[in-house]
Scaffold this active site. Structure first.
Site, PDB file in Angstrom:
ATOM      1  N   GLU A 169       0.820  -1.226   0.000  1.00  0.00           N
ATOM      2  CA  GLU A 169       0.000   0.000   0.000  1.00  0.00           C
ATOM      3  C   GLU A 169       0.852   1.274   0.000  1.00  0.00           C
ATOM      4  OE1 GLU A 169      -2.863  -0.192   3.171  1.00  0.00           O
ATOM      5  OE2 GLU A 169      -3.631  -2.147   2.546  1.00  0.00           O
ATOM      6  N   GLU A 181      -5.362  -7.863  -0.631  1.00  0.00           N
ATOM      7  CA  GLU A 181      -6.220  -7.682   0.543  1.00  0.00           C
ATOM      8  C   GLU A 181      -7.598  -7.228   0.084  1.00  0.00           C
ATOM      9  OE1 GLU A 181      -4.934  -5.032   3.651  1.00  0.00           O
ATOM     10  OE2 GLU A 181      -2.833  -5.662   3.465  1.00  0.00           O
TER      11      GLU A 181
END
Length: 322
Positions: free
Chosen positions: A171, A263
């Protein structure tokens, strides 16, 4: 366009080569089901088994408690709880790999110098990633110390011929983690440094390298990435196939790479993924309330995904013995 199914590390172990070939074979035809576990007691796996009678093909494990600079004496209560619950998960991961399950590892890396509490968060540290890439600095020495520590743990998997889907600096399109707070270019260079250090100095040849960001300017390069991925948290009970997210992700490189939802909070619908011809190779549901309650994905949808003709659970992996 044919996907790349040769590991970027030319010295990859036979097991890593075989796994990447399998991922390529699956992508677009089926979806590997994944579940992250954050604690030594994997309540998410127990929940899935109770609801579906099956287990995920890919299990995610968290290495935050193996960071080298954890301030145990001053961590707040929430930090300590998370750390103590996470300790020992490497044994779970090794056991999963020994049983033939696919292992993926996430590292919420506590900042190598300074910081407080959960110092993988940018707001909890002033760690300077630029200095970490500068030899001779305290930050650089500390980063190498942490990389050496992690390499010891990852080598345990290689010694047992277990390939690992390794997803560092995840991320990095955001600024919430210390490796992303100074911009995506720095995160890219940190990843590149780790790649060279782990492959050239540590000879960790069992790793399949998973990049986890949809920003073109942060992409480390095809020569260091096996799988491109991103994290998407849809609203509760919205089970779409994330077509826009896929199209944005593949724009980071013209090379056809295996793609994954590394995710998710709410699970996408497996049948919809295949129907809309979006070749997500796998998705991994996050832990706690995302993977062990009906708050985001109800039991009916969970059961449907695990019993879809297009899904692959642990029991469906071709090398797992019944």
């Amino acid at each position: 366009m044919e996907r790349v199914k040769i590991p970027c590390n030319k010295n990859a172990t036979p097991e890593a080569v075989k796994l990447l070939e399998y991922l390529d074979e699956v992508a677009g035809k089926a979806v590997l089901l994944g579940q992250h576990t954050q604690t030594r007691a994997p309540k998410e796996l127990q929940y899935i088994k109770e609801v579906t009678g099956k287990q995920p093909a890919i299990c995610g494990f968290e290495m935050l408690a193996y960071s080298g600079n954890i301030q145990w004496d001053t961590c707040d209560e929430a930090c300590l709880k998370e750390l103590y619950e996470n300790l020992g998960t490497i044994e779970n991961a090794l056991d999963w790999g020994r049983r033939g399950g696919i292992v993926t590892i996430t590292w919420h890396w506590y900042s190598p110098v300074g910081g407080r509490d959960k110092s993988f968060y940018a707001e909890k540290t002033d760690f300077d990633g630029e200095k970490a890439l500068t030899p001779g600095t305290e930050e650089h020495r500390a980063m190498l110390r942490d990389l050496d520590l992690m390499a010891v743990h990852l080598k345990r998997f290689m010694d047992e011929n277990i390939p690992v889907l390794w997803r560092p600096f995840h991320e990095s399109e955001g600024t919430w983690f210390w490796w992303g707070m100074q911009g995506p270019d720095l995160a890219k260079r940190l990843y590149q440094f780790m790649y060279r250090y782990f492959t050239e100095k540590k000879a960790l040849n069992n790793l399949i390298w998973v990049w986890n960001s949809p920003l073109p300017e942060g992409y480390p390069g095809d020569d260091m990435v096996d799988v491109i991925s991103r994290d998407i948290y849809s609203p509760a009970h919205v089970h779409d196939a994330q077509k826009e997210g896929y199209e944005e992700l593949i724009s980071i490189t013209p090379t056809c790479k295996i793609c994954a939802l590394a995710e998710v909070g709410t699970q996408p619908d497996v049948d919809t993924i295949i129907k809309e011809e979006i070749p997500w190779c796998w998705y991994m549901t996050w832990s706690n309330e995302f993977g062990s309650t009906e708050e985001f994905t109800d039991k009916k949808q969970l059961y449907a995904n695990y019993h879809s003709q297009y899904s692959i659970s642990y029991e469906d992996l071709p090398w797992v013995k019944a």
